[in-house]
Write an enzyme that holds these catalytic residues in place. Sequence first.
Site, PDB file in Angstrom:
ATOM      1  N   LYS A 115      31.439  25.497 -51.856  1.00 59.49           N
ATOM      2  CA  LYS A 115      32.190  26.726 -51.604  1.00 59.49           C
ATOM      3  C   LYS A 115      31.249  27.835 -51.104  1.00 59.49           C
ATOM      4  CE  LYS A 115      36.177  29.045 -53.115  1.00 59.49           C
ATOM      5  NZ  LYS A 115      37.440  28.807 -53.751  1.00 59.49           N
ATOM      6  N   LYS A 194      39.755  10.715 -43.201  1.00 59.41           N
ATOM      7  CA  LYS A 194      40.190  10.562 -44.598  1.00 59.41           C
ATOM      8  C   LYS A 194      41.550  11.245 -44.783  1.00 59.41           C
ATOM      9  CE  LYS A 194      38.948  12.154 -49.277  1.00 59.41           C
ATOM     10  NZ  LYS A 194      39.786  13.122 -49.833  1.00 59.41           N
ATOM     11  N   LYS A 197      45.281  16.307 -48.142  1.00 57.85           N
ATOM     12  CA  LYS A 197      46.268  17.360 -47.876  1.00 57.85           C
ATOM     13  C   LYS A 197      45.654  18.494 -47.062  1.00 57.85           C
ATOM     14  CE  LYS A 197      45.978  19.208 -52.622  1.00 57.85           C
ATOM     15  NZ  LYS A 197      45.140  18.100 -53.164  1.00 57.85           N
TER      16      LYS A 197
HETATM   17  P1  ADP Z   1      43.173  15.716 -51.268  1.00 55.94           P
HETATM   18  O1  ADP Z   1      41.962  15.265 -50.470  1.00 55.94           O
HETATM   19  O2  ADP Z   1      44.445  15.369 -50.576  1.00 55.94           O
HETATM   20  O3  ADP Z   1      43.083  17.180 -51.641  1.00 55.94           O
HETATM   21  P2  ADP Z   1      42.517  15.316 -54.018  1.00 55.94           P
HETATM   22  O4  ADP Z   1      41.130  15.817 -53.786  1.00 55.94           O
HETATM   23  O5  ADP Z   1      43.490  16.172 -54.751  1.00 55.94           O
HETATM   24  O6  ADP Z   1      43.147  14.901 -52.602  1.00 55.94           O
HETATM   25  O7  ADP Z   1      42.394  13.894 -54.722  1.00 55.94           O
HETATM   26  C1  ADP Z   1      43.046  13.483 -55.893  1.00 55.94           C
HETATM   27  C2  ADP Z   1      42.595  12.051 -56.183  1.00 55.94           C
HETATM   28  O8  ADP Z   1      42.985  11.158 -55.128  1.00 55.94           O
HETATM   29  C3  ADP Z   1      41.081  11.910 -56.318  1.00 55.94           C
HETATM   30  O9  ADP Z   1      40.813  10.973 -57.357  1.00 55.94           O
HETATM   31  C4  ADP Z   1      40.635  11.349 -54.988  1.00 55.94           C
HETATM   32  O10 ADP Z   1      39.452  10.554 -55.107  1.00 55.94           O
HETATM   33  C5  ADP Z   1      41.840  10.507 -54.566  1.00 55.94           C
HETATM   34  N1  ADP Z   1      41.978  10.514 -53.105  1.00 55.94           N
HETATM   35  C6  ADP Z   1      42.312  11.587 -52.338  1.00 55.94           C
HETATM   36  N2  ADP Z   1      42.364  11.254 -51.028  1.00 55.94           N
HETATM   37  C7  ADP Z   1      42.029   9.942 -50.950  1.00 55.94           C
HETATM   38  C8  ADP Z   1      41.899   9.024 -49.874  1.00 55.94           C
HETATM   39  N3  ADP Z   1      42.132   9.374 -48.619  1.00 55.94           N
HETATM   40  N4  ADP Z   1      41.535   7.763 -50.169  1.00 55.94           N
HETATM   41  C9  ADP Z   1      41.310   7.371 -51.446  1.00 55.94           C
HETATM   42  N5  ADP Z   1      41.428   8.197 -52.515  1.00 55.94           N
HETATM   43  C10 ADP Z   1      41.787   9.465 -52.285  1.00 55.94           C
END
Ligand code: ADP
Length: 315
Positions: A115, A194, A197
């Site tokens: 950050k 990847k 969101k």
């Molecule tokens: P985002 O990247 O959408 O903000 P988060 O960081 O909230 O997702 O991730 C929540 C959980 O889902 C974590 O345990 C993360 O490792 C898993 N996760 C998020 N995106 C992926 C992805 N593209 N592939 C595999 N696991 C993921």
Amino acid sequence: MASVKKRLFTGLQPSGTLHIGNYFGALKPFADLYESYDSMLMVADYHALTSAPKPEELRQNIINVVKDYLAAGVDPAKTVIFQQSQVHEHTELAWIFECLVPVAYLELAHAYKDKVAKGLKANAGLFNYPMLMAADILLYDTDIVPVGQDQKQHVEYAREAAAKFNIAYGETFIEPKDKILEGVGVVPGTDGQKMSKSYKNTIPLFGTKDEIAKAVMGIVTDSSGELPKNVYAIHRLFRSEAELASLYDSHKGNYKALKEALIEDIEALVAPMCAKRDSLDDRDVKRVLDDGSEKARAMAESKMKLVREKIGITL
Ligand code: ADP
Ligand code: TRP
């Protein structure tokens, strides 16, 4: 005979609508694993405060994340599901750890460092975040912490907090191990990056068929090749290479048909989970959390009693 199962503990940020990357990277690996352990699943609502959510959104997201896990097959009778803020010992123990680690050490933590590197202002909560997470884990004598690769460093901080406390006050905490959830590695999004969101390249996990179809039809395809590689990379989560080989062979160059096949496969997974999720109302979730928080509180209270004695505040 007393339970010999190891303690598994993980935390979830209540942060909004899930996508299929979350399912294959976090929900499914947890659902496949938790019954082999004495497991606990915590909604990390105090961690979520570091990004200043609106109160109404936070309240709904706490409920939603529990619904998501129940819909993905986690049985509340087989694991303790609870809310971090309802067990006050978490913030209490975090403070004690904060007094044991140097500022310079916390400055190295990714959540904070990234950050600051982006030129954004971090709040003090984000800075102390690893010590709250250490408290979550260590309060319950956790053996293993299943997390995504991005949380590995935080488990390291928990080990360090345990070691520091044990040196200062005598053997009290178990140093936990991480267990990286790598069922599938990184799930790619509709643009091949990847799925996340923050990149707006997601396929919703609890979406309607139309929402799923819209996302899949939007997968970026490169018209030069015969194999639409972004479609294939997602399809690979649902079918074996052998199955896909014949499907992709028989529809060579017909991207629309291949995308339609992928929509069918996603829908077959998602529809029963959506039905289960719709069958849960907010009161069911509240009951699960109240029940779990009561169990967690009893465990945390007994551990903190010992901690307070060791640090010299029990008179
Ligand atoms: P985002 O990247 O959408 O903000 P988060 O960081 O909230 O997702 O991730 C929540 C959980 O889902 C974590 O345990 C993360 O490792 C898993 N996760 C998020 N995106 C992926 C992805 N593209 N592939 C595999 N696991 C993921
Ligand atoms: N920090 C984790 C995340 O953002 C959530 C979390 C909080 C956690 N406390 C935990 C994970 C304890 C594992 C163990 O995903």
